[in-house]
Motif scaffolding. Structure first.
Motif, mmCIF file in Angstrom:
data_model
loop_
_atom_site.group_PDB
_atom_site.id
_atom_site.type_symbol
_atom_site.label_atom_id
_atom_site.label_comp_id
_atom_site.label_asym_id
_atom_site.label_seq_id
_atom_site.Cartn_x
_atom_site.Cartn_y
_atom_site.Cartn_z
ATOM 1 N N LEU A 1 40.634 54.147 93.878
ATOM 2 C CA LEU A 1 39.541 53.238 94.225
ATOM 3 C C LEU A 1 39.994 51.794 94.428
ATOM 4 C CD1 LEU A 1 36.805 54.575 91.773
ATOM 5 C CD2 LEU A 1 37.075 55.077 94.208
ATOM 6 N N ARG A 2 41.042 51.392 93.703
ATOM 7 C CA ARG A 2 41.475 49.995 93.737
ATOM 8 C C ARG A 2 42.953 49.948 94.123
ATOM 9 N NH1 ARG A 2 38.042 46.660 90.730
ATOM 10 N NH2 ARG A 2 39.731 45.349 89.982
ATOM 11 N N ALA A 3 43.259 49.162 95.137
ATOM 12 C CA ALA A 3 44.635 49.093 95.624
ATOM 13 C C ALA A 3 45.018 47.647 95.911
ATOM 14 C CB ALA A 3 44.796 49.943 96.880
ATOM 15 N N LEU A 4 46.323 47.424 95.961
ATOM 16 C CA LEU A 4 46.863 46.093 96.248
ATOM 17 C C LEU A 4 48.049 46.267 97.180
ATOM 18 C CD1 LEU A 4 47.609 43.249 93.722
ATOM 19 C CD2 LEU A 4 49.448 44.107 95.172
ATOM 20 N N TYR A 5 48.191 45.361 98.143
ATOM 21 C CA TYR A 5 49.389 45.411 98.984
ATOM 22 C C TYR A 5 49.984 44.017 99.125
ATOM 23 C CZ TYR A 5 46.497 43.900 103.019
ATOM 24 O OH TYR A 5 45.662 43.216 103.881
#
Length: 229
Positions: free
Chosen positions: A7-11
């Motif tokens: 549900l939660r991602a970072l790039y």
């Protein structure tokens, strides 16, 4: 399999051309909240200090040197225990590309550039699907313990991190990450993890046994004896 757990991602990237490709792939893998960062230090600040709880990280690797890689910088930044998120690296296959160096950087997988959006999505899914399947089938702990015993530590690491990102307060998963990092010779982070467990439950026998193993391996015999196991 549904992918609604990611549900939660970072790039992490400074490249405006690949940012929408990464974001599109993450959204198709189920991400509802996506945080974009331009540098590793910004990403670490958001996760550790600003407490952005991410299930997955993608790093556009621009400096091909182990101690610039996000996973290594992350664990070196943790003075208190914080769940290390699984990280997929994006990198150009140039003359300085070294697959062994990349593996030593603690990525769960990598994708070559230029990016193919469908291939990126496939690699994202493959990075967490098996872990989630084992976890939902209540086989994950058994499988990872078996991998640790067989010294297949890289596979144990890659399976454990996505599940731990979903359940960051699970004592049985935290003790496993301590064991995995101990085998990876990252004893400082292994100790941080196990001391976190003891701070939550001073009678946690598994955590105290693991701490004793860490202390003895680093020559702190008197400190280990004080545990009175």
């Amino acid at each position: 399999m549904q992918s609604d757990f990611l549900l939660r991602a970072l790039y992490i990237t400074k490249d405006p051309d690949i940012a929408p490709i990464i974001e599109g792939a993450l959204r198709r893998c189920g991400a509802k909240k996506i945080l974009a960062c331009k540098t590793v230090s910004e990403a670490i600040d958001n996760i550790i200090d600003k407490k952005f709880q991410t299930h997955f990280v993608i790093e556009d690797v621009t400096v091909f040197e182990q101690y610039h890689f996000f996973p290594i910088q992350f664990i070196n930044s943790c003075k208190r225990f914080k769940v290390p998120p699984p990280c997929l690296g994006l990198c150009e296959i140039k003359e300085n590309f070294n697959i062994n160096l990349l593996k030593s950087g603690r990525y769960v997988d990598y994708v070559p550039k230029p990016l193919n959006e469908s291939f990126l999505e496939q690699r994202i899914r493959s990075s967490f699907q098996k872990s989630y399947q084992y976890q939902s089938g209540k086989m994950l702990v058994e499988v990872i313990e078996s991998l640790i015993n067989k010294k297949d530590i890289e596979k144990a690491y890659s399976l454990l991190l996505p599940a731990l990102a979903r359940k960051p307060n699970s004592p049985e998963l935290i003790i496993l990450i301590s064991k995995v990092f101990f085998e990876l010779k990252e004893t400082a982070f292994s100790e941080v993890a196990v001391r976190y467990l003891i701070s939550k439950n001073k009678n946690d026998v598994a955590a105290k046994n693991m701490l004793a193993k860490i202390l003895l391996s680093t020559g702190r015999v008197k400190e280990a004896n004080k545990l009175e196991l």
